[in-house]
Design an enzyme around this catalytic site. Structure first.
Site, PDB file in Angstrom:
ATOM      1  CD  GLU A 162      -2.919   0.858   2.451  1.00  0.00           C
ATOM      2  OE1 GLU A 162      -3.430   1.866   2.931  1.00  0.00           O
ATOM      3  OE2 GLU A 162      -3.108  -0.292   2.915  1.00  0.00           O
ATOM      4  CB  SER A 163       4.038   2.155   1.579  1.00  0.00           C
ATOM      5  OG  SER A 163       4.705   0.938   1.260  1.00  0.00           O
TER       6      SER A 163
END
Length: 256
Positions: free
Chosen positions: A51-52
């Protein structure tokens, strides 16, 4: 290595669901372990995305969070979070999402928000993060959770990430074009949604587990497929890879 724990069985069964061709959006925890076991065994060309914004990451140890430096250090490249969600996820470029949750219902809806009433919860959980978008936009979703009456419940107090909603063609009626959850892997068995009703149904039982155990640990009257197979036991290679990465992770985090 003929002996293995239920958690090891769950992780390896989950890893086997992935293929070389997958572009996979990975959740932290059990999903991350499964995805990296797949990468280190039968699916070396899998593309793991966190997700980062890390794309094609190949961590040597399992990350503590999406912000773990190990992910960026070992990624092919890193993009901004808005680009990750708008271009990669919402653009339909991710084939598979791998999620976990605190609670799940029989239509594979997930709760990671609260236990108890939303206004006066018994427990406030971490929340959805990117999971609601992952559940909606990835081509399909795999879920890994230990089977228990606390986690597998008849009715969720809050739906954080939609699975199959009310069942049937609910996703289609809402205009969702992705498959949603296609497999739920637990420490006792593997479940898949019924093709018509979308209710989770046991299709595979792990070695040494009985139907009675599964029934006792589920919060609703669980159904079994007409033909239920026994989950193949972990191989020595699969167990060795999983135990090695867990040992490296433990050592690295203790040192930190």
């Amino acid at each position: 290595m003929s002996d293995f724990t239920p958690t090891e069985m769950m992780t390896i069964a989950a890893a086997r669901a992935l293929t070389n061709d997958d572009v996979c959006f990975v959740g932290i925890g059990a999903p991350s372990a499964a995805c990296n076991v797949a990468r280190l065994t039968h699916a070396p060309d899998i593309t793991l995305i966190y997700e980062s914004g890390t794309v094609g990451t190949k961590p040597d140890v399992l990350p503590l969070s999406i912000g773990d430096g190990e992910l960026c250090d070992t990624a092919l490249f890193t993009v901004s979070v808005p680009e990750m969600f708008r271009y990669w996820l919402q653009g339909g470029r991710i084939t598979t999402g791998f999620l976990g949750g605190a609670q799940i219902d029989k239509f594979a809806n997930l709760n990671t928000t609260v236990v108890g009433p939303y206004d006066h919860p018994k427990v406030r959980l971490p929340g959805g993060g990117g999971a609601p978008e992952i559940a909606s936009n990835c081509g399909q979703i795999f879920i890994t959770m230990a089977l228990s009456k606390r986690g597998f419940i008849e009715k969720l107090p809050f739906i954080t990430s939609m699975g199959h909603g009310e069942g049937g063609n609910h996703r289609e009626r809402l205009g969702m074009k992705t498959k949603g959850p296609t497999r739920v892997i637990t420490d006792l068995c593997v479940l898949e949604p019924d093709p018509v009703t979308k209710e989770l149904t046991v299709v595979s039982i792990h070695k040494g587990v009985t139907r009675e155990q599964i029934i006792e640990n589920c919060g609703w009257t669980i159904k079994f497929a007409d033909e239920v197979i026994e989950t193949p036991v972990p191989t020595e290679t699969e167990l060795s890879v999983l135990r090695d990465i867990n040992a490296r992770t433990k050592k690295a985090h203790e040192a930190a």
